[in-house]
Each structure stands twice: as structure tokens, then as C-alpha cells.
Design an enzyme around this catalytic site. Structure first.
Site, PDB file in Angstrom:
ATOM      1  N   TYR A  32      40.093  47.420  34.384  1.00 50.94           N
ATOM      2  CA  TYR A  32      40.363  46.065  33.909  1.00 50.94           C
ATOM      3  C   TYR A  32      39.074  45.396  33.449  1.00 50.94           C
ATOM      4  CZ  TYR A  32      41.590  41.074  34.231  1.00 50.94           C
ATOM      5  OH  TYR A  32      41.760  39.726  33.969  1.00 50.94           O
ATOM      6  N   GLU A  54      47.378  33.681  36.493  1.00 55.89           N
ATOM      7  CA  GLU A  54      46.319  32.968  37.214  1.00 55.89           C
ATOM      8  C   GLU A  54      46.939  31.986  38.209  1.00 55.89           C
ATOM      9  OE1 GLU A  54      43.237  33.644  37.301  1.00 55.89           O
ATOM     10  OE2 GLU A  54      42.845  34.796  35.490  1.00 55.89           O
ATOM     11  N   TRP A  62      42.832  38.732  43.031  1.00 55.90           N
ATOM     12  CA  TRP A  62      43.240  39.136  41.685  1.00 55.90           C
ATOM     13  C   TRP A  62      43.742  40.580  41.704  1.00 55.90           C
ATOM     14  CZ3 TRP A  62      45.294  37.506  37.624  1.00 55.90           C
ATOM     15  CH2 TRP A  62      45.322  38.275  36.452  1.00 55.90           C
TER      16      TRP A  62
END
Length: 203
Positions: A32, A54, A62
Site C-alpha cells: 500500500y 478514513e 489503518w
């Protein structure tokens, strides 16, 4: 070759590339970081998806959201605003029963409302243009992870404007994370191989 810490804050991987510690071990996070995080996202669906994810990330890591992203996309019809905006209580119940996503009613309802607000923004400048209009005139130049801010005057202002437009789960910290993720600011460490890779900011 084992990974070794390279001053002033990056980790040199077996591939010879320097990354922050958070992106140096987990293959999912590393990929990522190397291919997506910090690269410009300007299309409505892409920006909407990231606003939603988010928001779901608030209070969680995350990595948790990233691992669930394929399921999130399936559950929310690939985050197509027009489709999500039409969700009803039956859809909310379906989502609350889906163990593959974050089952938080407030965040699910906020995602539906945010889709509706995204559609309303088309009468003005649109979601992407609105968010990108808060791009600052300079970007952080961190040597270490601790140097990276968690908010900025622009993220505070963006949060306030989005809330005024009917969005939820768009606090200043969440919006700064969004700005990092879609390239509006560059918070790659100066020693990272990704610094300046977005083309938005010089290295």
C-alpha cells in the site's frame, strides 16, 4: 539481509528501499505504501471511498481497514455515491450483519449521508475539487515519524466546511489523514524512497 534502521527514521528493507517503520514489515502495508499511499486521487468515487474509509478508521488501525477494504467495497457497491445514497434501513441492517466490515451504526449511517452530500456537491464544485481546494502552499518535510503533524490549519478548515455541507466523521485529524492518503500533502519521510513520488510536491 536483515532489516536495519537507517538514520534518521527510515528502515532499509531487503529490497534496498527505505520506508517508515509502519510500512516496513507487513506485506499489505508495504505494498500500500509503495504503490498507493500519497498518490493523487481526484475522481469523485475514489475520493468518496477514501473519505468513507478514513471515517471508518477512526479509533482503529489503518491496517484493520486496509485488510477489510475488499469487503467494504463489496458491501458498499464499490462506493458509488449514487447507489449508496439510496440505501435504506434494510441496507443498514444488512451492513450491520456483515462481519467483514466495521459494524458501527453511526459510521454506516454517516456513509449514506456522506453519499447524499456528495451528490448535492455536484451542484457546486464537486467533492474532489472542494477537498483539493484546501491544498496548502507548503508540505511537511519530516525526518522522523514524530515530526509528522496530525492536523493542519487546512485540515481544520476542510473539516469545518465538510460538516457545513452535511458530512459526518470528517474531523480535522481524519481529514489530515485523507490529505496524506490522496496526495494533497506529502508526509513521506525525507529519507524514504517514496518522497516526492506523487508529482504534486518536490522531494
Amino acid at each position: 539481509m536483515t532489516e536495519t534502521t537507517v538514520d534518521p527514521g527510515v528502515v532499509l528493507g531487503e529490497d534496498g528501499r527505505a520506508r517508515p517503520a509502519w510500512a516496513s514489515v507487513d506485506p499489505l502495508l508495504r505494498d500500500y505504501y509503495d504503490t498507493e499511499w500519497g498518490m493523487p486521487v481526484t475522481d469523485e468515487r475514489g475520493v468518496f471511498e477514501r473519505v468513507c474509509l478514513e471515517g471508518f478508521q477512526a479509533g482503529l488501525s489503518w491496517a484493520t481497514i486496509l485488510r477489510k477494504r475488499p469487503t467494504f467495497r463489496a458491501a458498499f457497491d464499490d462506493f458509488a455515491p449514487d447507489t449508496v445514497a439510496r440505501y435504506d434501513e434494510e441496507d443498514v441492517a444488512r451492513l450491520l450483519a456483515d462481519a467483514g466490515i466495521v459494524r458501527n451504526r453511526q459510521k454506516i449511517v454517516a456513509t449514506i449521508r456522506n453519499a447524499q452530500a456528495t451528490i448535492e456537491l455536484r451542484q457546486d464544485m464537486g467533492l474532489s475539487a472542494l477537498i483539493w481546494s484546501f491544498q496548502p502552499t507548503s508540505t511537511p518535510r519530516p525526518h522522523r515519524f514524530e515530526d509528522i503533524p496530525t492536523t493542519s490549519p487546512e485540515s481544520v478548515a476542510l473539516s469545518k466546511e465538510l460538516r457545513r455541507r452535511g458530512f459526518a466523521f470528517v474531523g480535522p485529524t481524519t481529514m489530515f489523514a485523507l490529505m496524506e492518503a490522496i496526495g494533497i500533502v506529502d508526509t513521506h519521510l525525507l529519507g524514504s524512497h517514496r518522497r516526492g513520488s506523487s508529482g504534486v510536491w518536490p522531494a
